[in-house]
Design a protein around this motif. Structure first.
Motif, PDB file in Angstrom:
ATOM      1  N   GLN A  24       0.839  -1.209   0.000  1.00  0.00           N
ATOM      2  CA  GLN A  24       0.000   0.000   0.000  1.00  0.00           C
ATOM      3  C   GLN A  24       0.871   1.255   0.000  1.00  0.00           C
ATOM      4  OE1 GLN A  24      -3.742   0.273   0.051  1.00  0.00           O
ATOM      5  NE2 GLN A  24      -2.738   2.045  -0.834  1.00  0.00           N
ATOM      6  N   LYS A  27       2.389   1.671  -3.394  1.00  0.00           N
ATOM      7  CA  LYS A  27       1.378   2.128  -4.361  1.00  0.00           C
ATOM      8  C   LYS A  27       1.147   3.635  -4.229  1.00  0.00           C
ATOM      9  CE  LYS A  27      -3.332   1.105  -5.952  1.00  0.00           C
ATOM     10  NZ  LYS A  27      -3.252   0.244  -7.127  1.00  0.00           N
ATOM     11  N   SER A  33      -1.694   9.182  -4.827  1.00  0.00           N
ATOM     12  CA  SER A  33      -3.145   9.318  -4.667  1.00  0.00           C
ATOM     13  C   SER A  33      -3.648   8.415  -3.542  1.00  0.00           C
ATOM     14  CB  SER A  33      -3.845   8.952  -5.979  1.00  0.00           C
ATOM     15  OG  SER A  33      -5.241   8.948  -5.776  1.00  0.00           O
ATOM     16  N   ASP A  36      -9.215   6.876  -2.520  1.00  0.00           N
ATOM     17  CA  ASP A  36     -10.110   5.765  -2.170  1.00  0.00           C
ATOM     18  C   ASP A  36      -9.824   5.146  -0.807  1.00  0.00           C
ATOM     19  OD1 ASP A  36     -11.291   6.079  -4.639  1.00  0.00           O
ATOM     20  OD2 ASP A  36      -9.978   4.614  -5.609  1.00  0.00           O
ATOM     21  N   ILE A  37      -8.731   5.596  -0.162  1.00  0.00           N
ATOM     22  CA  ILE A  37      -8.383   5.039   1.149  1.00  0.00           C
ATOM     23  C   ILE A  37      -9.140   5.805   2.228  1.00  0.00           C
ATOM     24  CG2 ILE A  37      -6.492   4.732   2.805  1.00  0.00           C
ATOM     25  CD1 ILE A  37      -4.647   4.351   0.340  1.00  0.00           C
TER      26      ILE A  37
ATOM     27  N   SER B  33     -15.393   2.757  -5.806  1.00  0.00           N
ATOM     28  CA  SER B  33     -14.047   2.886  -6.361  1.00  0.00           C
ATOM     29  C   SER B  33     -13.011   2.348  -5.376  1.00  0.00           C
ATOM     30  CB  SER B  33     -13.755   4.358  -6.659  1.00  0.00           C
ATOM     31  OG  SER B  33     -12.405   4.510  -7.041  1.00  0.00           O
ATOM     32  N   THR B  34     -12.092   1.526  -5.891  1.00  0.00           N
ATOM     33  CA  THR B  34     -11.032   0.976  -5.033  1.00  0.00           C
ATOM     34  C   THR B  34      -9.663   1.176  -5.685  1.00  0.00           C
ATOM     35  OG1 THR B  34     -11.184  -1.192  -6.083  1.00  0.00           O
ATOM     36  CG2 THR B  34     -12.562  -0.862  -4.141  1.00  0.00           C
ATOM     37  N   ARG B  35      -9.598   2.096  -6.655  1.00  0.00           N
ATOM     38  CA  ARG B  35      -8.371   2.280  -7.443  1.00  0.00           C
ATOM     39  C   ARG B  35      -7.107   2.457  -6.587  1.00  0.00           C
ATOM     40  NH1 ARG B  35      -7.633   7.750 -10.503  1.00  0.00           N
ATOM     41  NH2 ARG B  35      -7.069   8.122  -8.329  1.00  0.00           N
ATOM     42  N   ASP B  36      -7.216   3.284  -5.521  1.00  0.00           N
ATOM     43  CA  ASP B  36      -6.028   3.603  -4.714  1.00  0.00           C
ATOM     44  C   ASP B  36      -5.703   2.535  -3.667  1.00  0.00           C
ATOM     45  OD1 ASP B  36      -5.825   5.960  -6.105  1.00  0.00           O
ATOM     46  OD2 ASP B  36      -7.039   7.079  -4.664  1.00  0.00           O
ATOM     47  N   ILE B  37      -6.593   1.544  -3.522  1.00  0.00           N
ATOM     48  CA  ILE B  37      -6.355   0.498  -2.516  1.00  0.00           C
ATOM     49  C   ILE B  37      -5.476  -0.593  -3.128  1.00  0.00           C
ATOM     50  CG2 ILE B  37      -7.465  -1.289  -1.110  1.00  0.00           C
ATOM     51  CD1 ILE B  37      -9.894   0.638  -0.922  1.00  0.00           C
ATOM     52  N   SER B  38      -4.430  -0.991  -2.402  1.00  0.00           N
ATOM     53  CA  SER B  38      -3.499  -2.004  -2.897  1.00  0.00           C
ATOM     54  C   SER B  38      -4.113  -3.405  -2.815  1.00  0.00           C
ATOM     55  CB  SER B  38      -2.221  -1.950  -2.068  1.00  0.00           C
ATOM     56  OG  SER B  38      -1.483  -3.139  -2.230  1.00  0.00           O
ATOM     57  N   LYS B  82     -12.471  -4.925  -4.073  1.00  0.00           N
ATOM     58  CA  LYS B  82     -11.282  -4.585  -4.864  1.00  0.00           C
ATOM     59  C   LYS B  82     -11.277  -5.373  -6.174  1.00  0.00           C
ATOM     60  CE  LYS B  82      -7.243  -3.055  -6.042  1.00  0.00           C
ATOM     61  NZ  LYS B  82      -7.120  -1.672  -6.528  1.00  0.00           N
TER      62      LYS B  82
END
Lengths: 86, 86
Positions: A24, A27, A33, A36-37, B33-38, B82
């Motif tokens: 994480q 990333k 960015s 989304d967290i 949206s989960t784009r920023d989640i690893s 995700k």
């Protein structure tokens, strides 16, 4: 079940949940960015890890102190990035 | 330090790190949206929680089984989202 086998399960468990935060951080470092967290998730996890570390100190258990201390630094990095890159 | 005080610290710690995932699930549910989640973080955390639950079962410790079982369901939901909302 034999003690060593159980200890190995515990070490795998602790290794995974502690080091899981690394991808994480990488990333966020790459994308800059964190939209989304969830801030709430990062903050409550951080507070929880402070209490886990205090719990380890109270019980004088280095494995609990060490594992949660490392997690605290890693989750602290995610929290810091979340506050920096909104 | 007295046992009850230490237990309370442990309960706060476990309560925080277990329930911390809830705001993340609500955020994903809202934004889709989960784009920023690893993916790596979600997957390694999930695997780690499977091992924590097995560790609790091996030690016959209901608090470890219960706390990690709940976390497993919550992190499983993040992982599922995700994979659904890339």
């Amino acid at each position: 079940m034999d003690f060593n086998f159980v200890s190995i399960i515990g070490l795998i468990a602790g290794g995974c949940t502690t080091l899981a935060v690394v991808p994480q951080i990488l990333k966020i470092f790459r994308t800059k960015s964190t939209r989304d967290i969830s801030l709430g998730t990062s903050l409550i996890t951080f507070i929880g890890l402070v209490f886990w570390t205090l719990y380890g100190i109270a019980l004088k258990q280095p494995p609990i102190i060490f594992a949660n201390g490392v997690s605290l630094v890693l989750v602290g990095a995610v929290l810091g990035y979340k506050l920096k890159y909104k």
